[in-house]
Enzyme design. Structure first.
Site, PDB file in Angstrom:
ATOM      1  N   LYS A 111       0.825  -1.219   0.000  1.00  0.00           N
ATOM      2  CA  LYS A 111       0.000   0.000   0.000  1.00  0.00           C
ATOM      3  C   LYS A 111       0.851   1.256   0.000  1.00  0.00           C
ATOM      4  O   LYS A 111       0.497   2.256  -0.614  1.00  0.00           O
ATOM      5  CB  LYS A 111      -0.973   0.003   1.183  1.00  0.00           C
ATOM      6  CG  LYS A 111      -2.069  -1.021   0.999  1.00  0.00           C
ATOM      7  CD  LYS A 111      -3.289  -0.711   1.822  1.00  0.00           C
ATOM      8  CE  LYS A 111      -4.424  -1.635   1.411  1.00  0.00           C
ATOM      9  NZ  LYS A 111      -5.504  -1.726   2.365  1.00  0.00           N
ATOM     10  N   LYS A 194      -4.982  -9.871  -6.805  1.00  0.00           N
ATOM     11  CA  LYS A 194      -6.159 -10.011  -5.947  1.00  0.00           C
ATOM     12  C   LYS A 194      -7.290  -9.080  -6.391  1.00  0.00           C
ATOM     13  O   LYS A 194      -7.011  -7.949  -6.791  1.00  0.00           O
ATOM     14  CB  LYS A 194      -5.729  -9.675  -4.521  1.00  0.00           C
ATOM     15  CG  LYS A 194      -6.711 -10.008  -3.449  1.00  0.00           C
ATOM     16  CD  LYS A 194      -6.190  -9.592  -2.088  1.00  0.00           C
ATOM     17  CE  LYS A 194      -6.143  -8.084  -1.917  1.00  0.00           C
ATOM     18  NZ  LYS A 194      -5.883  -7.635  -0.557  1.00  0.00           N
ATOM     19  N   LYS A 197     -10.622  -3.400  -3.971  1.00  0.00           N
ATOM     20  CA  LYS A 197     -11.373  -2.145  -4.129  1.00  0.00           C
ATOM     21  C   LYS A 197     -10.517  -1.083  -4.788  1.00  0.00           C
ATOM     22  O   LYS A 197     -11.054  -0.166  -5.402  1.00  0.00           O
ATOM     23  CB  LYS A 197     -11.783  -1.630  -2.746  1.00  0.00           C
ATOM     24  CG  LYS A 197     -12.827  -2.439  -2.054  1.00  0.00           C
ATOM     25  CD  LYS A 197     -13.013  -1.865  -0.658  1.00  0.00           C
ATOM     26  CE  LYS A 197     -13.873  -2.750   0.195  1.00  0.00           C
ATOM     27  NZ  LYS A 197     -13.708  -2.454   1.628  1.00  0.00           N
TER      28      LYS A 197
HETATM   29  P1  TYM Z   1     -10.897  -5.581   4.082  1.00  0.00           P
HETATM   30  O1  TYM Z   1     -11.878  -4.510   4.363  1.00  0.00           O
HETATM   31  O2  TYM Z   1      -9.806  -5.331   3.109  1.00  0.00           O
HETATM   32  O3  TYM Z   1     -11.642  -6.887   3.604  1.00  0.00           O
HETATM   33  C1  TYM Z   1     -12.736  -7.422   4.329  1.00  0.00           C
HETATM   34  C2  TYM Z   1     -12.692  -8.948   4.269  1.00  0.00           C
HETATM   35  O4  TYM Z   1     -12.731  -9.399   2.902  1.00  0.00           O
HETATM   36  C3  TYM Z   1     -11.640 -10.268   2.641  1.00  0.00           C
HETATM   37  N1  TYM Z   1     -11.186 -10.060   1.243  1.00  0.00           N
HETATM   38  C4  TYM Z   1     -11.070 -11.049   0.359  1.00  0.00           C
HETATM   39  N2  TYM Z   1     -11.296 -12.374   0.437  1.00  0.00           N
HETATM   40  C5  TYM Z   1     -11.068 -13.104  -0.680  1.00  0.00           C
HETATM   41  N3  TYM Z   1     -10.642 -12.584  -1.866  1.00  0.00           N
HETATM   42  C6  TYM Z   1     -10.407 -11.262  -1.990  1.00  0.00           C
HETATM   43  N4  TYM Z   1     -10.019 -10.752  -3.146  1.00  0.00           N
HETATM   44  C7  TYM Z   1     -10.621 -10.432  -0.841  1.00  0.00           C
HETATM   45  N5  TYM Z   1     -10.495  -9.090  -0.630  1.00  0.00           N
HETATM   46  C8  TYM Z   1     -10.837  -8.894   0.663  1.00  0.00           C
HETATM   47  C9  TYM Z   1     -10.577  -9.863   3.630  1.00  0.00           C
HETATM   48  O5  TYM Z   1      -9.654 -10.903   3.867  1.00  0.00           O
HETATM   49  C10 TYM Z   1     -11.394  -9.531   4.860  1.00  0.00           C
HETATM   50  O6  TYM Z   1     -11.702 -10.697   5.598  1.00  0.00           O
HETATM   51  N6  TYM Z   1      -7.799  -5.462   7.982  1.00  0.00           N
HETATM   52  C11 TYM Z   1      -9.100  -5.908   7.546  1.00  0.00           C
HETATM   53  C12 TYM Z   1     -10.231  -5.337   8.347  1.00  0.00           C
HETATM   54  C13 TYM Z   1     -10.122  -5.544   9.812  1.00  0.00           C
HETATM   55  C14 TYM Z   1     -10.334  -6.743  10.511  1.00  0.00           C
HETATM   56  C15 TYM Z   1     -10.169  -6.425  11.869  1.00  0.00           C
HETATM   57  C16 TYM Z   1     -10.645  -8.037  10.101  1.00  0.00           C
HETATM   58  C17 TYM Z   1      -9.834  -4.574  10.721  1.00  0.00           C
HETATM   59  N7  TYM Z   1      -9.887  -5.117  11.962  1.00  0.00           N
HETATM   60  C18 TYM Z   1     -10.278  -7.401  12.843  1.00  0.00           C
HETATM   61  C19 TYM Z   1     -10.752  -8.995  11.092  1.00  0.00           C
HETATM   62  C20 TYM Z   1     -10.574  -8.677  12.438  1.00  0.00           C
HETATM   63  C21 TYM Z   1      -9.299  -5.468   6.099  1.00  0.00           C
HETATM   64  O7  TYM Z   1      -8.717  -4.548   5.639  1.00  0.00           O
HETATM   65  O8  TYM Z   1     -10.260  -6.125   5.446  1.00  0.00           O
END
Ligand code: TYM
Length: 336
Positions: A111, A194, A197
């Site tokens: 990032k 991947k 967004k």
């Molecule tokens: P975020 O917002 O990027 O994504 C949310 C969830 O979606 C999953 N994900 C995917 N799974 C499969 N293929 C993909 N291409 C894909 N893109 C996203 C992510 O693995 C995630 O489960 N850091 C985290 C948010 C967070 C969090 C937490 C999660 C903050 N605090 C505590 C669990 C526990 C994040 O940025 O997810």
């Protein structure tokens, strides 16, 4: 006691990767676990946000959770910034986390890119806030997509180091739950990247708010290779774009990749894509319709988030008080 915590960032729209990698699994898990599902709006601040857009996205992610089947009464559903203890515990944990551990985080490197010196401190500290989210509720399980695995390992390391340092058994070591066929959904334009967004191309992802025509168009334009579909999973794995589309199909229709490969062995991509459009629209259209209906009453979403936030805050307050007592922060008048 098994307790789940997980969350999604309210940055732009949720996509099929978020749904298949995480949200759909949450819906299944809510029957078996005490669950806390969070809209992690503080994490979203690591990127530039327009205030009005952010506010709307927070509500939209909450609506997506509910539209996908998360019950806000049975589970705790809330937005992170409503509970100030997340930030407080994050600070405490950051004082117990060696910088070297954060330097290993691949997501920060991706990032921040070449502008590393200009990246904000929040982006660097992001995984500590994520650890705080989980540990604040003493969660034992965290259902996420594969890309969050490294962050989860860090959360376990922080929890273990804290417990050892103070000779306590305060934090459980949270277990990642990386479930289903589609733990890493790839871009529709490039099977080695991947689905994300932040990809510039709208055609790289299917958003949860896309209508049937848009979904069909994106799938028809999805990159493929010139060969017909393979007959074995082994052959499939040598072809990233084919692998991604077959994996998406399998996950959407609830079957294994092997079963999908067998069913479409030798098929032309054009025929396979028509079937994929059908199953994608069938799955997503009702969710999108429910999301739109929920978004028509923003007051109700706010009311539900507030009620969830109150329940989360009660637990957070108790656990943070325990942390403070362990580390020696005085809580005047609390009797310790
Ligand atoms: P975020 O917002 O990027 O994504 C949310 C969830 O979606 C999953 N994900 C995917 N799974 C499969 N293929 C993909 N291409 C894909 N893109 C996203 C992510 O693995 C995630 O489960 N850091 C985290 C948010 C967070 C969090 C937490 C999660 C903050 N605090 C505590 C669990 C526990 C994040 O940025 O997810």
């Amino acid at each position: 006691m098994n307790r789940i915590f997980s969350g999604m960032q309210p940055t732009r729209q949720l996509h099929l990767g978020n749904y298949l990698g995480a949200l759909r699994n949450w819906v299944a898990l809510q029957d078996r676990y005490e669950c806390i599902f969070c809209v992690v709006d503080l994490h979203a601040l690591t990127q530039n946000q327009e205030p009005e857009v952010l506010r709307n996205n927070i509500r939209e992610v909450a609506a997506a959770y509910m539209a996908a089947g998360i019950d806000p009464e049975r589970n705790i559903l809330f937005n992170q910034s409503y509970v100030p203890q997340h930030s407080e515990l994050s600070w405490i944990l950051s004082c117990h986390t060696p910088i070297g551990w954060l330097n290993r985080m691949t997501q920060f490197k991706e990032k921040a890119g070449k502008q590393r010196e200009m990246a904000n401190l929040g982006l660097y500290a992001y995984p500590v806030l994520m650890a705080a989210d989980i540990l604040l509720y003493k969660a034992t399980h965290v259902p996420v997509g594969e890309d969050q695995k490294q962050h989860l390992e860090l959360a376990r390391d922080i929890a273990g180091a804290f417990n050892r340092h103070y000779g306590v058994d305060l934090f459980p070591l949270p277990e990642p739950q990386i479930l289903g066929e589609a733990t890493r959904v790839m871009s529709l334009r490039d099977g080695t990247k991947k689905m994300s967004k932040s990809d510039e191309s709208e055609y790289s992802r299917i958003n949860m708010t896309d209508d049937a025509d848009t979904i069909a168009q994106k799938i028809r334009k999805a990159k493929t290779d010139p060969e017909p579909l393979p007959g074995t999973v082994e052959d499939l794995e040598k072809r990233p774009e084919a692998d991604n589309l077959v994996t998406i199909y399998a996950a959407l229709s609830g079957e294994s990749r092997a079963a999908t490969v067998e069913r479409f062995a030798g098929a032309r991509f054009s025929d396979f894509k028509s079937s994929l459009v059908d199953v994608a629209v069938e799955t997503l259209a009702p969710i999108t319709a429910r999301m739109n209906a929920l978004m028509a009453d923003k007051g109700e979403i706010d009311r539900l988030l507030r009620a969830g936030g109150e329940r989360a805050a009660a637990m957070a307050e108790t656990h943070l008080a325990e942390v403070k007592d362990v580390i020696g922060l005085l809580r005047p008048g609390a009797g310790s």
